[in-house]
Design a protein around this motif. Structure first.
Motif, PDB file in Angstrom:
ATOM      1  N   TRP A  76     -67.719 -38.489 -45.323  1.00  0.00           N
ATOM      2  CA  TRP A  76     -68.716 -38.036 -46.289  1.00  0.00           C
ATOM      3  C   TRP A  76     -69.906 -38.975 -46.207  1.00  0.00           C
ATOM      4  O   TRP A  76     -69.757 -40.189 -46.167  1.00  0.00           O
ATOM      5  N   PRO A 100     -61.324 -37.024 -44.710  1.00  0.00           N
ATOM      6  CA  PRO A 100     -61.180 -37.460 -46.107  1.00  0.00           C
ATOM      7  C   PRO A 100     -60.015 -36.751 -46.794  1.00  0.00           C
ATOM      8  O   PRO A 100     -59.801 -35.544 -46.610  1.00  0.00           O
ATOM      9  N   ASP A 102     -59.508 -35.807 -49.848  1.00  0.00           N
ATOM     10  CA  ASP A 102     -59.825 -34.677 -50.715  1.00  0.00           C
ATOM     11  C   ASP A 102     -60.065 -33.402 -49.908  1.00  0.00           C
ATOM     12  O   ASP A 102     -59.642 -32.319 -50.289  1.00  0.00           O
ATOM     13  N   ALA A 125     -68.854 -32.980 -51.380  1.00  0.00           N
ATOM     14  CA  ALA A 125     -68.685 -34.421 -51.572  1.00  0.00           C
ATOM     15  C   ALA A 125     -69.662 -34.902 -52.624  1.00  0.00           C
ATOM     16  O   ALA A 125     -70.813 -34.512 -52.639  1.00  0.00           O
ATOM     17  N   ASP A 165     -58.391 -38.231 -58.785  1.00  0.00           N
ATOM     18  CA  ASP A 165     -59.071 -37.553 -57.679  1.00  0.00           C
ATOM     19  C   ASP A 165     -60.579 -37.783 -57.721  1.00  0.00           C
ATOM     20  O   ASP A 165     -61.193 -38.112 -56.704  1.00  0.00           O
ATOM     21  N   ARG A 169     -62.552 -39.937 -54.908  1.00  0.00           N
ATOM     22  CA  ARG A 169     -63.524 -39.247 -54.074  1.00  0.00           C
ATOM     23  C   ARG A 169     -64.929 -39.825 -54.229  1.00  0.00           C
ATOM     24  O   ARG A 169     -65.690 -39.901 -53.270  1.00  0.00           O
TER      25      ARG A 169
END
Length: 188
Positions: A76, A100, A102, A125, A165, A169
């Motif tokens: 990201w 990534p 996520d 992202a 999360d 992230r």
């Protein structure tokens, strides 16, 4: 599209062309579209380079196209630190993938959803999901995990998972940092 090439022999360069002999190419894409996908595929085929893509966001369909094109790693853009890029380059050089967490979870959910006939939305992202935003808004109002769970009819584990999360992230340290980020960005 900007391409930075790295060779295990120690050479590094920036190139616009795809006909080069490099081990790893780091590609920065401002907006991922079909033209960028075609150029990525040509880069992989023409140079036989392992590609690491730096991008703002991808939905699951775009992720599938990127992986089909032969991209080995995705970073990201807002998380593209020296350490993160070095990790992705090393993984690509070893013929491993670095995606990534996520995005990988969303891809797996999409595949599972397709088996059930359900379509999963896109991941961007740096932007909390609607569920994460609802949780963050209640955190901002000072509610505890249990109170948030009761209010939204979620389990406490789901609330904690949503907070974890979004903080992971977005590289946020704690709940206060997450709330401050959401307010500063205008999400709540």
């Amino acid at each position: 599209m900007t391409v930075v090439q790295w060779s295990g022999r120690g050479s590094v360069g920036v190139a616009a062309g795809a006909d080069v002999d490099v081990d790893v190419a780091v590609v920065l894409v401002d907006a991922f579209d079909s033209a960028a996908c075609v150029r990525l595929r040509k880069l992989v085929v023409n140079s036989r380079a392992r590609v690491v893509l730096v991008v703002d966001g991808l939905d699951e369909r775009q992720l599938e196209l990127v992986l089909e094109a032969g991209v080995r790693g995705i970073v990201w853009r807002r998380q593209a630190t020296e350490v993160q890029l070095a990790q992705a380059i090393r993984a690509a050089w070893r013929d491993e993938s670095d995606i990534p967490d996520d995005l990988l979870r969303r891809l797996m959910a999409q595949r599972a959803g397709r088996a059930r006939g359900v379509e999963v939305g896109t991941v961007v992202a740096g932007r909390p999901t609607p569920r994460e935003l609802r949780v963050l808004e209640l955190v901002a109002h000072g509610l505890s995990t249990k109170e948030i769970a009761d209010r939204l009819s979620y389990s406490e584990r789901t609330v904690k998972g949503n907070l974890h999360d979004v903080m992971t992230r977005l590289n946020l340290r704690n709940r206060a940092h997450a709330v401050a980020y959401a307010i500063r960005e205008g999400y709540i």
